[in-house]
Design a protein around this motif. Structure first.
Motif, PDB file in Angstrom:
ATOM      1  N   PRO A 130     -11.477 -10.685   2.978  1.00  0.00           N
ATOM      2  CA  PRO A 130     -11.382 -11.133   4.362  1.00  0.00           C
ATOM      3  C   PRO A 130     -10.484 -12.353   4.471  1.00  0.00           C
ATOM      4  O   PRO A 130     -10.458 -13.201   3.581  1.00  0.00           O
ATOM      5  N   ALA A 131      -9.730 -12.418   5.554  1.00  0.00           N
ATOM      6  CA  ALA A 131      -8.809 -13.533   5.762  1.00  0.00           C
ATOM      7  C   ALA A 131      -9.605 -14.809   6.027  1.00  0.00           C
ATOM      8  O   ALA A 131     -10.517 -14.828   6.833  1.00  0.00           O
ATOM      9  N   GLU A 132      -9.240 -15.869   5.325  1.00  0.00           N
ATOM     10  CA  GLU A 132      -9.900 -17.146   5.524  1.00  0.00           C
ATOM     11  C   GLU A 132      -9.096 -17.957   6.532  1.00  0.00           C
ATOM     12  O   GLU A 132      -7.868 -17.853   6.601  1.00  0.00           O
ATOM     13  N   PRO A 133      -9.777 -18.787   7.326  1.00  0.00           N
ATOM     14  CA  PRO A 133      -9.053 -19.588   8.305  1.00  0.00           C
ATOM     15  C   PRO A 133      -8.164 -20.621   7.615  1.00  0.00           C
ATOM     16  O   PRO A 133      -8.490 -21.133   6.551  1.00  0.00           O
ATOM     17  N   THR A 134      -7.060 -20.925   8.271  1.00  0.00           N
ATOM     18  CA  THR A 134      -6.146 -21.929   7.720  1.00  0.00           C
ATOM     19  C   THR A 134      -6.696 -23.319   7.991  1.00  0.00           C
ATOM     20  O   THR A 134      -7.621 -23.507   8.783  1.00  0.00           O
ATOM     21  N   ASP A 135      -6.095 -24.316   7.348  1.00  0.00           N
ATOM     22  CA  ASP A 135      -6.528 -25.699   7.557  1.00  0.00           C
ATOM     23  C   ASP A 135      -6.349 -26.111   9.009  1.00  0.00           C
ATOM     24  O   ASP A 135      -7.194 -26.809   9.581  1.00  0.00           O
ATOM     25  N   VAL A 136      -5.272 -25.666   9.618  1.00  0.00           N
ATOM     26  CA  VAL A 136      -5.000 -26.019  11.015  1.00  0.00           C
ATOM     27  C   VAL A 136      -6.075 -25.409  11.919  1.00  0.00           C
ATOM     28  O   VAL A 136      -6.591 -26.080  12.832  1.00  0.00           O
TER      29      VAL A 136
END
Length: 132
Positions: A110-116
């Motif tokens: 699953p795609a993890e959220p970016t820092d931004v």
């Protein structure tokens, strides 16, 4: 607060868990019927001191509440073994296989959220708390 609760409920894993519990309860009923209707009569046919009650014996001959029902215990063990085997082979093994494929890089996780994205979410939550 209600928005956070709604977001929690709408996450896929909560819905999946609820469905799993409902299906598990229904499946347990099927297995219990199978063991009560088919397995327990076979176990009870082995007999005991009181053929009417199945595999077991009475501690006190004139007191039916002292009947030690070994057939029911064996039946519960068979019931548990069937449910555990189905859970293992239908849920645990496939999930383990998918996790191993992800570790080897054959399947994307699953795609993890970016820092931004995380910082934006934190900022928005702080704004909501300050506006209360």
């Amino acid at each position: 607060m209600l928005k956070g609760f709604k977001d929690f409920l709408m996450r896929g894993n909560v819905i999946d868990l609820a469905v799993a519990v409902i299906i598990g309860a229904a499946f347990t009923t099927i297995v219990t019927s199978f063991t009560d209707g088919l397995v327990k009569p076979l176990i009870n046919s082995i007999g005991g001191s009181d053929a009417a009650q199945g595999l077991g014996f009475r501690i006190l001959g004139d007191n039916p509440s002292t009947f030690m029902d070994f057939g029911a215990v064996i039946n519960a063990a068979v019931n548990f073994a069937i449910v555990a085997a189905i859970v293992y082979f239908v849920i645990v093994l496939p999930v383990k296989h998918i996790q191993e494929r992800r570790k080897r890089g054959q399947e994307a996780g699953p795609a993890e959220p970016t820092d931004v994205e995380l910082l934006i979410e934190i900022r928005d939550l702080l704004r909501q708390q300050q506006s209360r």
